[in-house]
Design an enzyme around this catalytic site. Structure first.
Site, PDB file in Angstrom:
ATOM      1  N   LYS A  22     -86.453  -9.261  13.971  1.00  0.00           N
ATOM      2  CA  LYS A  22     -86.332 -10.045  15.219  1.00  0.00           C
ATOM      3  C   LYS A  22     -86.031  -9.103  16.374  1.00  0.00           C
ATOM      4  O   LYS A  22     -86.636  -9.204  17.447  1.00  0.00           O
ATOM      5  CB  LYS A  22     -85.202 -11.057  15.082  1.00  0.00           C
ATOM      6  CG  LYS A  22     -84.726 -11.649  16.402  1.00  0.00           C
ATOM      7  CD  LYS A  22     -83.613 -12.642  16.252  1.00  0.00           C
ATOM      8  CE  LYS A  22     -82.241 -12.059  16.203  1.00  0.00           C
ATOM      9  NZ  LYS A  22     -81.676 -11.591  17.484  1.00  0.00           N
ATOM     10  N   ARG A 121     -71.439 -10.437  27.136  1.00  0.00           N
ATOM     11  CA  ARG A 121     -72.783  -9.855  27.186  1.00  0.00           C
ATOM     12  C   ARG A 121     -73.192  -9.463  28.611  1.00  0.00           C
ATOM     13  O   ARG A 121     -74.180  -9.928  29.164  1.00  0.00           O
ATOM     14  CB  ARG A 121     -73.809 -10.820  26.598  1.00  0.00           C
ATOM     15  CG  ARG A 121     -73.470 -11.431  25.266  1.00  0.00           C
ATOM     16  CD  ARG A 121     -73.348 -10.461  24.110  1.00  0.00           C
ATOM     17  NE  ARG A 121     -74.563  -9.809  23.714  1.00  0.00           N
ATOM     18  CZ  ARG A 121     -75.439 -10.316  22.843  1.00  0.00           C
ATOM     19  NH1 ARG A 121     -75.224 -11.494  22.338  1.00  0.00           N
ATOM     20  NH2 ARG A 121     -76.540  -9.656  22.526  1.00  0.00           N
ATOM     21  N   ASP A 306     -74.054  -6.652  13.403  1.00  0.00           N
ATOM     22  CA  ASP A 306     -74.732  -7.881  12.986  1.00  0.00           C
ATOM     23  C   ASP A 306     -74.526  -8.190  11.514  1.00  0.00           C
ATOM     24  O   ASP A 306     -74.863  -9.288  11.063  1.00  0.00           O
ATOM     25  CB  ASP A 306     -76.241  -7.784  13.267  1.00  0.00           C
ATOM     26  CG  ASP A 306     -76.521  -7.684  14.744  1.00  0.00           C
ATOM     27  OD1 ASP A 306     -77.638  -7.281  15.109  1.00  0.00           O
ATOM     28  OD2 ASP A 306     -75.612  -7.984  15.545  1.00  0.00           O
TER      29      ASP A 306
HETATM   30  C1  EPZ Z   1     -78.745  -5.967  20.576  1.00  0.00           C
HETATM   31  O1  EPZ Z   1     -78.059  -6.720  21.557  1.00  0.00           O
HETATM   32  C2  EPZ Z   1     -79.097  -6.949  19.479  1.00  0.00           C
HETATM   33  N1  EPZ Z   1     -79.952  -7.998  20.011  1.00  0.00           N
HETATM   34  C3  EPZ Z   1     -77.818  -7.569  18.911  1.00  0.00           C
HETATM   35  O2  EPZ Z   1     -78.200  -8.418  17.832  1.00  0.00           O
HETATM   36  C4  EPZ Z   1     -76.935  -6.448  18.380  1.00  0.00           C
HETATM   37  O3  EPZ Z   1     -75.726  -7.003  17.904  1.00  0.00           O
HETATM   38  C5  EPZ Z   1     -76.658  -5.438  19.495  1.00  0.00           C
HETATM   39  O4  EPZ Z   1     -77.909  -4.948  20.030  1.00  0.00           O
HETATM   40  C6  EPZ Z   1     -75.846  -4.247  19.003  1.00  0.00           C
HETATM   41  O5  EPZ Z   1     -76.529  -3.614  17.965  1.00  0.00           O
HETATM   42  C7  EPZ Z   1     -81.266  -7.762  20.170  1.00  0.00           C
HETATM   43  O6  EPZ Z   1     -81.746  -6.670  19.909  1.00  0.00           O
HETATM   44  C8  EPZ Z   1     -82.102  -8.886  20.687  1.00  0.00           C
HETATM   45  P1  EPZ Z   1     -75.982  -3.885  23.401  1.00  0.00           P
HETATM   46  P2  EPZ Z   1     -77.761  -6.058  23.005  1.00  0.00           P
HETATM   47  O7  EPZ Z   1     -76.547  -3.832  24.759  1.00  0.00           O
HETATM   48  O8  EPZ Z   1     -78.879  -5.189  23.402  1.00  0.00           O
HETATM   49  C9  EPZ Z   1     -72.044  -3.983  26.020  1.00  0.00           C
HETATM   50  C10 EPZ Z   1     -78.264 -10.397  16.586  1.00  0.00           C
HETATM   51  O9  EPZ Z   1     -77.373 -10.963  15.917  1.00  0.00           O
HETATM   52  N2  EPZ Z   1     -72.952  -3.942  27.183  1.00  0.00           N
HETATM   53  O10 EPZ Z   1     -76.157  -2.708  22.497  1.00  0.00           O
HETATM   54  O11 EPZ Z   1     -77.332  -7.127  23.925  1.00  0.00           O
HETATM   55  C11 EPZ Z   1     -72.104  -5.323  25.317  1.00  0.00           C
HETATM   56  O12 EPZ Z   1     -71.260  -6.265  25.945  1.00  0.00           O
HETATM   57  C12 EPZ Z   1     -77.925  -9.829  17.943  1.00  0.00           C
HETATM   58  O13 EPZ Z   1     -79.437 -10.210  16.200  1.00  0.00           O
HETATM   59  C13 EPZ Z   1     -72.409  -3.773  28.454  1.00  0.00           C
HETATM   60  O14 EPZ Z   1     -71.196  -3.668  28.619  1.00  0.00           O
HETATM   61  O15 EPZ Z   1     -76.496  -5.164  22.635  1.00  0.00           O
HETATM   62  C14 EPZ Z   1     -71.634  -4.990  23.930  1.00  0.00           C
HETATM   63  O16 EPZ Z   1     -70.228  -4.955  23.917  1.00  0.00           O
HETATM   64  C15 EPZ Z   1     -76.503 -10.128  18.369  1.00  0.00           C
HETATM   65  N3  EPZ Z   1     -73.244  -3.753  29.530  1.00  0.00           N
HETATM   66  C16 EPZ Z   1     -72.186  -3.583  23.717  1.00  0.00           C
HETATM   67  O17 EPZ Z   1     -72.485  -3.067  25.025  1.00  0.00           O
HETATM   68  C17 EPZ Z   1     -74.606  -3.877  29.388  1.00  0.00           C
HETATM   69  O18 EPZ Z   1     -75.323  -3.834  30.410  1.00  0.00           O
HETATM   70  C18 EPZ Z   1     -73.439  -3.539  22.867  1.00  0.00           C
HETATM   71  O19 EPZ Z   1     -74.424  -4.261  23.547  1.00  0.00           O
HETATM   72  C19 EPZ Z   1     -75.142  -4.047  28.099  1.00  0.00           C
HETATM   73  C20 EPZ Z   1     -74.300  -4.066  27.006  1.00  0.00           C
END
Ligand code: EPZ
Length: 463
Positions: A22, A121, A306
């Site tokens: 996904k 998020r 995840d």
């Molecule tokens: C991706 O989300 C995945 N989703 C998530 O999977 C996964 O848990 C996550 O990466 C971490 O591996 C998809 O790929 C669609 P991040 P994403 O940006 O990109 C903070 C599932 O269950 N952050 O790596 O949103 C954020 O708050 C989902 O399949 C900022 O602070 O994750 C978090 O604490 C859930 N500012 C951390 O970084 C930003 O601009 C990781 O987020 C972006 C993120």
């Protein structure tokens, strides 16, 4: 509302394939909007999040068709740069469309995706990166209006956190920007490499994907390609944990073992025998799992956030006390309260979760709080004595394709009961293995209709 009815304590056995990733298919579908041509994306899972991405592509003016697990996107006539709030809210990771829309049209209007069940998020890293690439943002009460009147220019971007989504948005936007973009502290997840493979297949020049430094040399335009999405490492991990929590013996076929490298030592510490080869991993669980002293979720290649909730479910019946630290999201323990309804002993303090193993769980009626937490409840139901009813399936259907069909093919007693009280029927291709199309055993399960508990499957012997 739809519910899953599970009668637990069935040992899972047999072999499965998992659907395409996904979290790889979503950014690749978004990137298809950047392409002035037709992209054919194979092994695309049938999930509601994928449906939401297709809705956005169609809203943007792309022609999208689907045949089985292949989605074809013709973005030639893409003529819209706005993603309305209702579509943004259908899937919060819709923010990954930002880079493609901006790169293709020089304009992008969307709303802040808002938080979700596992955290706020924020998208500050996405916004900052687009501005470094030359976009100008006007923000008003959650409405984001990006303009890049002179197009996007390559930049050197350092991420304060290796954000998966921000890395993806930068790669996509920079693919057709003028000049070179260098991302420092990029996310290293396999989905990043898969996205780069798709974009390079379209004619992009991206190097270093999968490492912390990614270099993108912009090209004038991209043309269509054929791409096959990598297997879903989170689904593969989840089903291996289902085998572990039921004293089972299962194999997951057609995966990349390295993609679940952080899970395997945890399963071994829990007492499981693990064998892995080029494209499969087999697990044989002990009669009683051992506790796992300490697990910390980290960016890839660390233990994936995840898989934290499904691991929690497995540890509820381990012998001893286990500790998990959730380092990625600030409120990803909503499944704990529901697991306690099974008789689990869990306490949460900030980012630390302490799980005191109990000899057995007792079936309960529970509500899925989010995608991965929802599957944790299914795992608990598989292990529990008696009947479990799980509702909130809309969360689970975002990220797992026909979970009840796969679990029944492994010997579980799981039925999906629809609103009108009838058990969900499955078409032949959903219950049997056909040319790599679905995630149930090859050859063993030729039934049609609702998969029956304990459906005979070909016993797998670890090679
Ligand atoms: C991706 O989300 C995945 N989703 C998530 O999977 C996964 O848990 C996550 O990466 C971490 O591996 C998809 O790929 C669609 P991040 P994403 O940006 O990109 C903070 C599932 O269950 N952050 O790596 O949103 C954020 O708050 C989902 O399949 C900022 O602070 O994750 C978090 O604490 C859930 N500012 C951390 O970084 C930003 O601009 C990781 O987020 C972006 C993120």
């Amino acid at each position: 509302m739809e519910k899953l009815i599970i009668h637990g304590q069935k040992r899972l056995h047999g072999e499965i394939e998992v659907h395409g990733s996904k979290n790889s298919a979503l950014p690749i579908l978004a990137a298809a909007a950047l392409v002035n041509g037709v992209s054919e994306i194979h092994n695309c899972p049938k999930l509601t999040d994928i449906d939401a991405a297709i809705h956005i592509l169609m809203h943007l003016g792309c022609r999208v068709s689907r045949s089985g697990h292949t989605v074809t996107v013709d973005a030639t006539a893409m003529n819209n740069w706005e993603v309305p709030d209702e579509l943004m809210r259908e899937m919060r990771s819709s923010v990954v469309f930002l880079g493609a829309i901006l790169g293709r049209t020089g304009h992008a209007k969307l709303t802040t995706p808002g938080g979700c069940e596992i955290g706020l998020r924020p998208i500050d890293l996405h916004i900052s990166a687009m501005e470094q690439l030359g976009a100008v943002l006007e923000e008003d009460a959650g409405k984001l209006d990006f303009h890049a009147p002179n197009g996007l220019q390559g930049a050197r971007i350092t991420l304060s956190f290796p954000s998966v989504g921000a890395t993806e948005n930068i790669m996509i936007a920079a693919a057709t920007a003028k000049g070179r973009t260098v991302i420092t502290n990029a996310a290293r997840e396999p989905e990043i490499s898969d996205l780069a493979d798709f974009l390079n297949g379209c004619g992009a020049h991206i190097h270093g994907a999968g490492d912390s430094t990614v270099i993108i040399d912009g090209v004038p335009k991209l043309s269509g390609t054929c791409h096959t999405v990598i297997p879903d490492r989170i689904a593969a991990s989840t089903y291996l944990l289902a085998g572990a929590v039921t004293q089972g013996k299962i194999c997951v076929r057609d995966i990349v073992p390295a993609h679940i490298g952080a899970l395997l030592p945890v399963l071994k510490e829990a007492g499981c025998d693990i064998t892995a080869s080029g494209r499969w991993v087999c697990l044989s669980a002990p009669p009683r799992l051992h506790r796992v002293k300490m697990t910390r979720t980290m960016p890839y290649p660390g233990f994936p956030t995840d898989v934290q909730a499904p691991l929690t479910a497995m540890l509820t019946v381990a012998d001893g006390t286990s500790v998990i630290i959730e380092n990625i999201f600030e409120s990803r323990y909503k499944h704990a309260a529901e697991l306690i309804r099974f008789g689990a002993k869990i306490s949460v303090e900030g980012r630390m979760e302490v799980i005191e193993g109990v000899p057995y769980l007792t079936g309960a009626s529970v509500v899925a709080p989010d995608l991965r937490g929802g599957f944790a409840l299914i795992l608990a139901g598989l292990a529990a004595r008696g009947e479990t009813v799980v509702t909130g399936l809309e969360h689970i259907d975002r990220g797992y394709e026909t979970p009840e069909a796969i679990l029944c093919a492994l010997g579980a007693d799981v039925k999906r009961v629809q609103d009108n009280g009838t058990a969900k029927e499955y078409t032949k291709e959903q219950s049997t293995k056909t040319d790599g199309e679905t995630g149930v055993p090859k050859g063993g399960n030729k039934t049609t209709g609702t998969p029956q508990p304990g459906t005979a499957v070909r016993e797998t012997t670890a090679e």
